[in-house]
Design a protein around this motif. Structure first.
Motif, PDB file in Angstrom:
ATOM      1  N   ALA A 140       0.829  -1.210   0.000  1.00 28.60           N
ATOM      2  CA  ALA A 140       0.000   0.000   0.000  1.00 28.60           C
ATOM      3  C   ALA A 140       0.866   1.263   0.000  1.00 28.60           C
ATOM      4  O   ALA A 140       0.542   2.248  -0.667  1.00 28.60           O
ATOM      5  N   THR A 141       1.964   1.221   0.732  1.00 25.77           N
ATOM      6  CA  THR A 141       2.857   2.375   0.819  1.00 25.77           C
ATOM      7  C   THR A 141       3.528   2.658  -0.521  1.00 25.77           C
ATOM      8  O   THR A 141       3.560   3.812  -0.976  1.00 25.77           O
TER       9      THR A 141
ATOM     10  N   VAL B 280      -0.736   5.142   6.564  1.00 27.34           N
ATOM     11  CA  VAL B 280      -1.422   3.871   6.268  1.00 27.34           C
ATOM     12  C   VAL B 280      -1.552   3.035   7.539  1.00 27.34           C
ATOM     13  O   VAL B 280      -2.621   2.483   7.824  1.00 27.34           O
TER      14      VAL B 280
ATOM     15  N   TRP C 188      -4.934   1.710   9.164  1.00 27.99           N
ATOM     16  CA  TRP C 188      -5.239   0.287   9.192  1.00 27.99           C
ATOM     17  C   TRP C 188      -5.474  -0.295  10.580  1.00 27.99           C
ATOM     18  O   TRP C 188      -6.273  -1.213  10.719  1.00 27.99           O
TER      19      TRP C 188
ATOM     20  N   LEU D  74      -8.047   4.315   4.865  1.00 27.91           N
ATOM     21  CA  LEU D  74      -7.051   5.227   4.304  1.00 27.91           C
ATOM     22  C   LEU D  74      -7.679   6.578   3.966  1.00 27.91           C
ATOM     23  O   LEU D  74      -7.112   7.623   4.268  1.00 27.91           O
TER      24      LEU D  74
ATOM     25  N   SER E 181      -4.537   0.789  -1.229  1.00 27.01           N
ATOM     26  CA  SER E 181      -4.797   0.321   0.129  1.00 27.01           C
ATOM     27  C   SER E 181      -5.810  -0.825   0.113  1.00 27.01           C
ATOM     28  O   SER E 181      -5.643  -1.831   0.804  1.00 27.01           O
TER      29      SER E 181
END
Length: 158
Positions: free
Chosen positions: A26-27, A73, A77, A107, A140
């Motif tokens: 996701a990052t 993130v 999360w 997110l 995400s």
């Protein structure tokens, strides 16, 4: 049937590794998206940006912006995955969509929360418009789905 401490530890280790891998996915996705949105905004102003400069800028943003975005993130999360875990107890067959939605919606909520306290109008310029925000949230969401895939249980054949 009892589960040994070693089995439980390995299970948690697998979950943590999957979580970290999904967080990394996701990052990287979000960092690349924000970089490309920013470069495209410059290109729209007539700035010539060769492919080599795009690639170098993307790598520099991964190193510079990536860790800060990973924190966003992660902050998104932790509560989102907790809610998803609780909902999975009620709807176990909806595990993938619940975690994926939790990751994506979490997110969006985190980005908007950061924007509310940032001294500038938005912290991540790509999220100024709905297209950029949804592009980042898609990464995400996909990473949340990947987490569920990587942590799925293997059912016994007996």
């Amino acid at each position: 049937m009892t589960i040994s401490r070693t089995t439980r530890t390995l299970g948690w280790g697998r979950r943590i590794a999957a979580f970290v891998a999904a967080l990394l996915l996701a990052t990287v996705w979000g960092s690349v998206v924000q970089t490309q949105f920013n470069l495209q905004a410059l290109a729209a102003l007539g700035v010539d940006i060769p492919l080599r400069v795009r690639a170098l800028t993307t790598l520099q943003d991964l190193a510079g912006f990536g860790p800060a975005y990973a924190g966003i993130v992660l902050a998104a999360w932790l509560p989102a995955f907790l809610v998803a875990a609780l909902l999975v107890r009620v709807w176990p067959k909806a595990r993938v969509p619940l975690y994926a939605l939790a990751a994506g919606v979490g997110l969006i909520a985190a980005v908007r929360a950061v924007d509310a306290v940032a001294p500038m109008p938005v912290l991540i310029d790509a999220t100024r418009g709905i297209g950029g925000l949804l592009a980042m949230a898609t990464g995400s969401l996909l990473a949340g789905a990947a987490f569920t895939w990587w942590t799925r249980t293997r059912r016994s054949r007996y």
